[in-house]
Each structure stands twice: as C-alpha cells, then as structure tokens.
Design a protein around this motif. Sequence first.
Motif, PDB file in Angstrom:
ATOM      1  N   GLY A   1       0.804  -1.224   0.000  1.00  0.00           N
ATOM      2  CA  GLY A   1       0.000   0.000   0.000  1.00  0.00           C
ATOM      3  C   GLY A   1       0.830   1.263   0.000  1.00  0.00           C
ATOM      4  N   GLU A   2       2.017   1.215   0.601  1.00  0.00           N
ATOM      5  CA  GLU A   2       2.891   2.394   0.708  1.00  0.00           C
ATOM      6  C   GLU A   2       3.770   2.603  -0.520  1.00  0.00           C
ATOM      7  OE1 GLU A   2       5.017   1.484   4.222  1.00  0.00           O
ATOM      8  OE2 GLU A   2       3.317   1.859   5.570  1.00  0.00           O
ATOM      9  N   ASN A   3       3.819   1.610  -1.409  1.00  0.00           N
ATOM     10  CA  ASN A   3       4.744   1.681  -2.549  1.00  0.00           C
ATOM     11  C   ASN A   3       3.996   1.440  -3.860  1.00  0.00           C
ATOM     12  OD1 ASN A   3       7.755   1.735  -1.376  1.00  0.00           O
ATOM     13  ND2 ASN A   3       6.485   0.445  -0.040  1.00  0.00           N
ATOM     14  N   PHE A   4       3.156   2.432  -4.206  1.00  0.00           N
ATOM     15  CA  PHE A   4       2.331   2.332  -5.403  1.00  0.00           C
ATOM     16  C   PHE A   4       3.178   2.170  -6.667  1.00  0.00           C
ATOM     17  CE2 PHE A   4       0.276   4.381  -9.039  1.00  0.00           C
ATOM     18  CZ  PHE A   4      -0.895   3.655  -9.127  1.00  0.00           C
ATOM     19  N   LYS A   5       4.256   2.964  -6.787  1.00  0.00           N
ATOM     20  CA  LYS A   5       5.093   2.918  -7.993  1.00  0.00           C
ATOM     21  C   LYS A   5       5.735   1.543  -8.179  1.00  0.00           C
ATOM     22  CE  LYS A   5       8.792   5.315 -10.461  1.00  0.00           C
ATOM     23  NZ  LYS A   5       9.436   4.098 -10.899  1.00  0.00           N
ATOM     24  N   ALA A   6       6.248   0.968  -7.075  1.00  0.00           N
ATOM     25  CA  ALA A   6       6.879  -0.349  -7.157  1.00  0.00           C
ATOM     26  C   ALA A   6       5.867  -1.401  -7.593  1.00  0.00           C
ATOM     27  CB  ALA A   6       7.488  -0.729  -5.803  1.00  0.00           C
ATOM     28  N   ARG A   7       4.630  -1.260  -7.085  1.00  0.00           N
ATOM     29  CA  ARG A   7       3.585  -2.213  -7.453  1.00  0.00           C
ATOM     30  C   ARG A   7       3.272  -2.119  -8.950  1.00  0.00           C
ATOM     31  NH1 ARG A   7      -1.977  -1.384  -4.474  1.00  0.00           N
ATOM     32  NH2 ARG A   7      -1.989   0.411  -5.897  1.00  0.00           N
ATOM     33  N   GLU A   8       3.183  -0.877  -9.465  1.00  0.00           N
ATOM     34  CA  GLU A   8       2.888  -0.682 -10.883  1.00  0.00           C
ATOM     35  C   GLU A   8       4.045  -1.167 -11.765  1.00  0.00           C
ATOM     36  OE1 GLU A   8      -0.070   0.285 -12.212  1.00  0.00           O
ATOM     37  OE2 GLU A   8      -0.633  -0.031 -10.109  1.00  0.00           O
ATOM     38  N   ASP A   9       5.280  -0.941 -11.281  1.00  0.00           N
ATOM     39  CA  ASP A   9       6.456  -1.426 -12.038  1.00  0.00           C
ATOM     40  C   ASP A   9       6.429  -2.951 -12.142  1.00  0.00           C
ATOM     41  OD1 ASP A   9       7.392   1.093 -12.477  1.00  0.00           O
ATOM     42  OD2 ASP A   9       8.871   1.066 -10.841  1.00  0.00           O
ATOM     43  N   TYR A  10       6.064  -3.620 -11.072  1.00  0.00           N
ATOM     44  CA  TYR A  10       6.005  -5.088 -11.071  1.00  0.00           C
ATOM     45  C   TYR A  10       4.983  -5.574 -12.088  1.00  0.00           C
ATOM     46  CZ  TYR A  10       5.355  -9.891  -9.511  1.00  0.00           C
ATOM     47  OH  TYR A  10       5.252 -11.260  -9.485  1.00  0.00           O
ATOM     48  N   LYS A  11       3.815  -4.871 -12.136  1.00  0.00           N
ATOM     49  CA  LYS A  11       2.763  -5.248 -13.084  1.00  0.00           C
ATOM     50  C   LYS A  11       3.221  -5.069 -14.526  1.00  0.00           C
ATOM     51  CE  LYS A  11      -1.147  -4.279  -9.998  1.00  0.00           C
ATOM     52  NZ  LYS A  11      -2.331  -3.436  -9.756  1.00  0.00           N
ATOM     53  N   LYS A  12       4.202  -4.145 -14.740  1.00  0.00           N
ATOM     54  CA  LYS A  12       4.727  -3.904 -16.092  1.00  0.00           C
ATOM     55  C   LYS A  12       5.856  -4.885 -16.454  1.00  0.00           C
ATOM     56  CE  LYS A  12       3.653   1.045 -15.973  1.00  0.00           C
ATOM     57  NZ  LYS A  12       4.231   2.414 -15.881  1.00  0.00           N
ATOM     58  N   GLY A  13       6.132  -5.823 -15.526  1.00  0.00           N
ATOM     59  CA  GLY A  13       7.147  -6.838 -15.826  1.00  0.00           C
ATOM     60  C   GLY A  13       8.485  -6.634 -15.149  1.00  0.00           C
ATOM     61  N   LYS A  14       8.625  -5.613 -14.331  1.00  0.00           N
ATOM     62  CA  LYS A  14       9.900  -5.369 -13.630  1.00  0.00           C
ATOM     63  C   LYS A  14       9.934  -6.171 -12.318  1.00  0.00           C
ATOM     64  CE  LYS A  14      10.528  -0.752 -15.605  1.00  0.00           C
ATOM     65  NZ  LYS A  14      10.726   0.682 -15.315  1.00  0.00           N
ATOM     66  N   SER A  15      10.210  -7.468 -12.481  1.00  0.00           N
ATOM     67  CA  SER A  15      10.128  -8.384 -11.330  1.00  0.00           C
ATOM     68  C   SER A  15      11.189  -8.113 -10.264  1.00  0.00           C
ATOM     69  CB  SER A  15      10.245  -9.832 -11.811  1.00  0.00           C
ATOM     70  OG  SER A  15      11.458 -10.011 -12.517  1.00  0.00           O
TER      71      SER A  15
ATOM     72  N   PHE B   1       3.598 -14.038   0.228  1.00  0.00           N
ATOM     73  CA  PHE B   1       2.530 -13.050   0.406  1.00  0.00           C
ATOM     74  C   PHE B   1       2.640 -11.899  -0.594  1.00  0.00           C
ATOM     75  CE2 PHE B   1       2.115 -14.665   4.939  1.00  0.00           C
ATOM     76  CZ  PHE B   1       0.882 -15.281   4.700  1.00  0.00           C
ATOM     77  N   LEU B   2       3.869 -11.522  -0.970  1.00  0.00           N
ATOM     78  CA  LEU B   2       4.041 -10.458  -1.955  1.00  0.00           C
ATOM     79  C   LEU B   2       3.454 -10.850  -3.298  1.00  0.00           C
ATOM     80  CD1 LEU B   2       7.635  -9.078  -1.202  1.00  0.00           C
ATOM     81  CD2 LEU B   2       5.507  -7.745  -1.191  1.00  0.00           C
ATOM     82  N   THR B   3       3.811 -12.048  -3.772  1.00  0.00           N
ATOM     83  CA  THR B   3       3.311 -12.491  -5.096  1.00  0.00           C
ATOM     84  C   THR B   3       1.801 -12.701  -5.092  1.00  0.00           C
ATOM     85  OG1 THR B   3       3.884 -14.764  -4.508  1.00  0.00           O
ATOM     86  CG2 THR B   3       5.490 -13.538  -5.810  1.00  0.00           C
ATOM     87  N   GLU B   4       1.255 -13.058  -3.927  1.00  0.00           N
ATOM     88  CA  GLU B   4      -0.182 -13.278  -3.828  1.00  0.00           C
ATOM     89  C   GLU B   4      -0.968 -11.963  -3.786  1.00  0.00           C
ATOM     90  OE1 GLU B   4      -0.850 -15.637  -0.392  1.00  0.00           O
ATOM     91  OE2 GLU B   4      -0.199 -17.526  -1.334  1.00  0.00           O
ATOM     92  N   ASN B   5      -0.377 -10.896  -3.222  1.00  0.00           N
ATOM     93  CA  ASN B   5      -1.112  -9.655  -2.979  1.00  0.00           C
ATOM     94  C   ASN B   5      -0.756  -8.483  -3.884  1.00  0.00           C
ATOM     95  OD1 ASN B   5      -2.752 -10.044  -0.253  1.00  0.00           O
ATOM     96  ND2 ASN B   5      -0.767 -11.067   0.029  1.00  0.00           N
ATOM     97  N   ILE B   6       0.361  -8.551  -4.592  1.00  0.00           N
ATOM     98  CA  ILE B   6       0.834  -7.378  -5.320  1.00  0.00           C
ATOM     99  C   ILE B   6      -0.049  -7.024  -6.521  1.00  0.00           C
ATOM    100  CG2 ILE B   6       2.402  -8.539  -6.935  1.00  0.00           C
ATOM    101  CD1 ILE B   6       4.424  -6.247  -6.244  1.00  0.00           C
ATOM    102  N   ASN B   7      -0.761  -8.013  -7.058  1.00  0.00           N
ATOM    103  CA  ASN B   7      -1.616  -7.753  -8.217  1.00  0.00           C
ATOM    104  C   ASN B   7      -3.044  -7.348  -7.852  1.00  0.00           C
ATOM    105  OD1 ASN B   7       0.228  -8.267 -10.406  1.00  0.00           O
ATOM    106  ND2 ASN B   7       0.150 -10.442  -9.823  1.00  0.00           N
ATOM    107  N   ASP B   8      -3.332  -7.313  -6.548  1.00  0.00           N
ATOM    108  CA  ASP B   8      -4.704  -6.950  -6.115  1.00  0.00           C
ATOM    109  C   ASP B   8      -4.995  -5.484  -6.386  1.00  0.00           C
ATOM    110  OD1 ASP B   8      -4.932  -9.535  -5.387  1.00  0.00           O
ATOM    111  OD2 ASP B   8      -4.723  -9.192  -3.221  1.00  0.00           O
TER     112      ASP B   8
END
Length: 431
Positions: free
Chosen positions: A384-398, A424-431
């Motif tokens: 929740g505190e790292n919106f940019k990192a979450r969006e980067d992951y969704k764009k393929g930046k694992s 827990f990260l892999t399970e929740n990061i795409n929510d």
Amino acid sequence: METHSYIGLEVHIELATKSKMFCACPADHFGKKPNTQTCPVCLGLPGALPFANREAITSVIKFGLAFDCRVSAISKFDRKHYFYPDLPKGYQISQYDLPLCVKGIYHLAGGMIRIRRIHLEEDTAKLIHKKGKTLIDFNRSGVPLMELVTEPDFHDAESVVLFLKEVQLIARYLGISNADMEKGSMRLEANISLSPTSGVGFDSPEVNLPNYKVELKNINSFRFLAKAINAETERQKEILSLGQKVSQETRGYNEATGKTFLQRVKEEAQDYRYFPEPDIPPIRLEQFTINNLQLTIPELPKQKRERLKKTYRLPNAYIEILVGDSKKADYFESAVAQIKNVSPKTIADLIINRKLDIQKISKLTKVEYVSTRRVECAVKEVIGENFKAREDYKKGKSQVIGFLIGQVQKKLKGKGDIKLISKFLTENIND
C-alpha cells in the motif's frame, strides 16, 4: 647457460590392507614392537611360498583408473635382485614388464602429466641406526607397496609439489592408503636432468631428453623435495656451465647444508636381473571386473573442487581446505542441507575458521521469526505504501520484489521468513 629441467617422479605408497602383500601377517606396522609381525614368508625363509593379496591388486587398479590408466588384461610379478640388509630373500617381488596399470594421464594446471606405469611390489624391512649400529625391523617387510612412475613432464619444483599433493589426496579419497609421509607410508623420488637447449612445454611428448638422470631418493616431505630439486638443479647447472658431463647417480638431500650428496651410482634395469616370479601365477583381468571397479570410484578431488565452486560459489581458499579433508567437506555439505537460513559461505567460514559444529552454527544463526499473521500484515502495508513499485512489477519489472522484501524486513526488524514474505508479496501485489 640457459638450461631446461626435465623431472620425472617415482611415488611409493603403502597400501592400507589388513594383511601383507604375500602372507597373512598384519600390514599395519607403524609403532608396533619390532619383529613381532613376521612369518617365514616375509622373513624370506627357505621353502616359504607367497600368495598374492587380492585387495592390494584391486587398490592399485582403482588408483590407476583414477589417473585414466589402461589396466593390463594380463599382469605378473617378477623378482628384482639386489643385496641389502633390509631384503632378506636377496630379491624383491615387484613388477617389471607387465605392470597392472600403464599409460595414464592427469591434467594439471598448466599442462598434462603422463603416467608411465603404476605397479605393485612388497616393501622392504626398516633399518634403524642407533649408536653406530644398524638394527633391522622386519614388521614392514612384505607390506603392499604401490609405485607410480611419471614421464619427465615436470619442469619445476612447484608443479611437482602440486601434482604430489593431488596424488596423496586421491589415495585418501579412494580409501586405499592414508599416504602419511611422517609415518613413511608415502615416499618420494625425483629423477632430474638438464638440457642446455631451449625448453618445451608440459604437453610436448616428443623431446630430446638428456642421456642421463640423477635420482633423488626416499624423501618424505613435499617441502624437502622442493628444496632438493632446486638444489640439484643448481648443482647440475654449475657442472654443465663448466663444460662437464653430469654423472648418472642416486643422491640424497641434506637439509643442514641445503645440498644433495652422492649415495651410489644409479643402477640400470639389467643390474637387477629381473625374471618372472615362479611361485605366483600371472594375473588375468576381465573387462567386466575392471568396469565394476570403475563404478566404485568416488568423486575425486578435481571433481569436488569444480562442484563446490559451481554449487556453493565458495572462495578458492575455502574450497582447497574442504577438498583437502573429505570428511570436513562432507560435514560442510551436511550443514548446508540442515541450516537453510545461512549462506554456504558463512557456514564454511564458521566450520573452517571458528571450528563450529552443526549444532553450534544452528544456535548461533538461529532467528526467531515473527508470526505468519504479522508477516502478512507487513506485506500488505508495504504494498500500500509503494504504489510505484507495485505498478512497475505489473509492467514486468520483477526485480522490484527484492526492494519490497527489504521494506517488509525493515518493518519486521529482520525477523520475517523470506520465503513467507515472497509468498505473500506475489499473492497480494496484483490486487
């Protein structure tokens, strides 16, 4: 004068069999009361008949296979005649023209070493010099003695010592000898000759060798052998620089003077009057038997080095220490398998430098993890505190997962289970 050294080795190793080579007397002679492990056979008494030790023959074949030798389908024993107080029969049962193993190869850093032969013989008695008298202990007489002979493919003392340490390790890995030089179960000899012509590389089999060689006899230390080779090389250089010929002879090494000294004029094969041992039949080896022995050879030092480096990425210094002691290496790998939260390098350091056992390492490195619930809450907070990192992951930046794991551990003060955090990260990061 520019010279080039040609050095060949003869390495004698006592085999760790229960009985002697040609009789049933115990072979473990070190530290035993003198002349208490003898019989008519190893005392060379008239009428005593020898019989060959199967385990000793098997040990030599395994050693030969470790050096990529060709195992002879037919081999035999021969009588090697010479007269000396430690040889009661007046001859030694050895092998001459049909040794057990021939034409091996060992790749050393910098080149290839050719193994001429590996054969089996009986050891002599031991001479003990006391107060101007010489006593003889026959406990060693008849102990199985393996001899490895190389071609003159060495050109300096450093490569000689490197190879000999490998020979010692291989004997120990195979379990055929402890090759302990302090106890005399590994003895070293070097044949040295110098040529005034330009040198050739390690792996040049066709060379014009000098027409002589000087043998440095019965040296029981790597350090002493290196010193003896260097001293003898200098002696021969000096002789050649004066335009003189170097005599073919056997020499010893005096540590006090740092020089070699004459022992005797070197014998040729014909001086020993070899002939087949009439009391022991020839040895016939089936390929099936050789193949089965090949299957019993364990991981050898060179292979273990490569695997430890590839699997655990340890520093070379740690690898050499572990390879030098196979039991310590096995213990290290057992510790790595049992202790999951510590890097192999750290475990190796604790075993090698701090000499800790598995239980102590586990206790020292044990981490009290926080509950699963706390880990899950921390993960959700970080996402929740790292919106940019979450969006980067969704764009393929694992790779941002590593950053997020670090943020979770920061919240948990390093007490989170990495595997649980990743889950827990892999399970929740795409929510």
